[in-house]
Write a protein that holds these residues in place. Structure first.
Motif, mmCIF file in Angstrom:
data_model
loop_
_atom_site.group_PDB
_atom_site.id
_atom_site.type_symbol
_atom_site.label_atom_id
_atom_site.label_comp_id
_atom_site.label_asym_id
_atom_site.label_seq_id
_atom_site.Cartn_x
_atom_site.Cartn_y
_atom_site.Cartn_z
ATOM 1 N N LEU A 183 0.820 -1.206 0.000
ATOM 2 C CA LEU A 183 0.000 0.000 0.000
ATOM 3 C C LEU A 183 0.856 1.259 0.000
ATOM 4 N N LEU A 184 1.985 1.214 0.716
ATOM 5 C CA LEU A 184 2.852 2.382 0.812
ATOM 6 C C LEU A 184 3.735 2.567 -0.413
ATOM 7 N N HIS A 185 4.309 1.465 -0.899
ATOM 8 C CA HIS A 185 5.249 1.531 -2.026
ATOM 9 C C HIS A 185 4.886 0.480 -3.072
ATOM 10 N N PRO A 186 3.859 0.752 -3.862
ATOM 11 C CA PRO A 186 3.388 -0.269 -4.806
ATOM 12 C C PRO A 186 4.418 -0.646 -5.880
ATOM 13 N N GLN A 187 5.266 0.294 -6.273
ATOM 14 C CA GLN A 187 6.237 -0.020 -7.333
ATOM 15 C C GLN A 187 7.330 -0.971 -6.855
ATOM 16 N N THR A 188 7.635 -0.991 -5.565
ATOM 17 C CA THR A 188 8.604 -1.959 -5.068
ATOM 18 C C THR A 188 7.927 -3.283 -4.713
ATOM 19 N N TYR A 189 6.663 -3.235 -4.357
ATOM 20 C CA TYR A 189 5.921 -4.453 -4.027
ATOM 21 C C TYR A 189 5.575 -5.264 -5.268
ATOM 22 N N ASP A 248 3.608 -7.847 -14.590
ATOM 23 C CA ASP A 248 4.354 -6.712 -15.166
ATOM 24 C C ASP A 248 3.394 -5.762 -15.873
ATOM 25 N N GLY A 249 3.634 -4.481 -15.677
ATOM 26 C CA GLY A 249 2.846 -3.463 -16.356
ATOM 27 C C GLY A 249 1.535 -3.116 -15.680
ATOM 28 N N VAL A 250 1.344 -3.524 -14.455
ATOM 29 C CA VAL A 250 0.099 -3.185 -13.762
ATOM 30 C C VAL A 250 0.238 -1.814 -13.103
ATOM 31 N N GLY A 251 -0.883 -1.204 -12.849
ATOM 32 C CA GLY A 251 -0.882 0.105 -12.226
ATOM 33 C C GLY A 251 -0.790 0.031 -10.708
ATOM 34 N N ASP A 252 -0.509 1.178 -10.122
ATOM 35 C CA ASP A 252 -0.384 1.245 -8.664
ATOM 36 C C ASP A 252 -1.667 0.826 -7.957
ATOM 37 N N HIS A 253 -2.810 1.205 -8.512
ATOM 38 C CA HIS A 253 -4.073 0.847 -7.866
ATOM 39 C C HIS A 253 -4.289 -0.670 -7.853
ATOM 40 N N VAL A 308 -1.835 -2.919 -7.738
ATOM 41 C CA VAL A 308 -0.887 -3.453 -6.759
ATOM 42 C C VAL A 308 -1.434 -3.221 -5.353
ATOM 43 N N ARG A 309 -1.974 -2.040 -5.103
ATOM 44 C CA ARG A 309 -2.538 -1.751 -3.783
ATOM 45 C C ARG A 309 -3.723 -2.674 -3.466
ATOM 46 N N ARG A 310 -4.581 -2.882 -4.453
ATOM 47 C CA ARG A 310 -5.729 -3.761 -4.250
ATOM 48 C C ARG A 310 -5.267 -5.200 -3.979
ATOM 49 N N SER A 311 -4.252 -5.652 -4.705
ATOM 50 C CA SER A 311 -3.719 -7.004 -4.498
ATOM 51 C C SER A 311 -3.077 -7.136 -3.120
ATOM 52 N N ALA A 312 -2.367 -6.102 -2.695
ATOM 53 C CA ALA A 312 -1.749 -6.127 -1.361
ATOM 54 C C ALA A 312 -2.810 -6.162 -0.277
ATOM 55 N N ASN A 361 -7.301 -9.585 -10.664
ATOM 56 C CA ASN A 361 -7.028 -8.162 -10.507
ATOM 57 C C ASN A 361 -5.799 -7.741 -11.320
ATOM 58 N N LEU A 362 -4.762 -8.565 -11.294
ATOM 59 C CA LEU A 362 -3.527 -8.207 -11.994
ATOM 60 C C LEU A 362 -3.621 -8.370 -13.504
#
Length: 180
Positions: free
Chosen positions: A24-30, A42-47, A49-53, A107-108
């Motif tokens: 949630l804090l750092h989606p690009q590193t997660y 690969d190529g997914v958006g921050d939203h 990644v946050r939803r998956s986390a 989601n991804l």
């Protein structure tokens, strides 16, 4: 050793619950963590990644609950309720993990033209089920089998149930008779 085990179990439970917070804090590193389990991430958006986390909290919460229950059982091994709850959590975990993994996968792949649905059941997930059943069996074996106290028996009497025989008991030494 008991205190160390309890601290280790509770610390691991806290880390399991905190780990998805990283997404949630750092989606690009997660996203690297997600790509290890979901190669099409690969190529997914921050939203996404946050939803998956956020979805990962459900199975992690079940494992964390199991670890806290195991810590309770280590602290007081005579109370088998903690071991039973830990076993139940481990039995439920593979089903919740598989469901959450399916939703994370959907989601991804939402950004692709043809989303791919993969349902994986492997030895890793089934191992949790096996350990959960084993914990329930151990808790059942460790729980005392109580029998009815015979009429007029001393209240501090310990009763043991022997299979295929009558209940046996042993009277504690009475202070008046022990001195004689």
């Amino acid at each position: 050793m008991q205190r160390t085990a309890i601290i280790l179990l509770i610390t691991t439970a806290v880390l399991l619950m905190a780990y998805p917070f990283w997404g949630l804090l750092h989606p690009q590193t997660y996203i690297l963590e997600l790509a290890a389990h979901f190669p099409y991430a690969d190529g997914v958006g921050d939203h996404q990644v946050r939803r998956s986390a956020a979805m990962a909290w459900a199975p992690n919460g079940i494992l964390a609950s199991c670890l806290v229950c195991l810590a309770g059982f280590v602290a007081n091994p005579t109370r088998t309720l903690h071991a039973r709850w830990a076993g139940a959590c481990l039995i439920v975990y593979p089903f919740v993990r598989t469901t959450v993994d399916a939703y994370i996968g959907l989601n991804l792949t939402a950004h692709t033209a043809e989303p791919e649905f993969v349902f994986v059941v492997g030895a890793e997930k089934l191992f949790f089920l096996l350990v959960g059943v084993t914990l329930l069996g151990l808790a059942s074996a460790l729980s005392p089998q109580e029998t009815a106290r015979p009429e007029g028996a001393h209240p501090e009497t310990t009763y043991l149930h022997a299979p295929d025989s009558k209940a046996t008991y042993s009277e504690p030494a009475h202070p008046d008779t022990a001195a004689r």
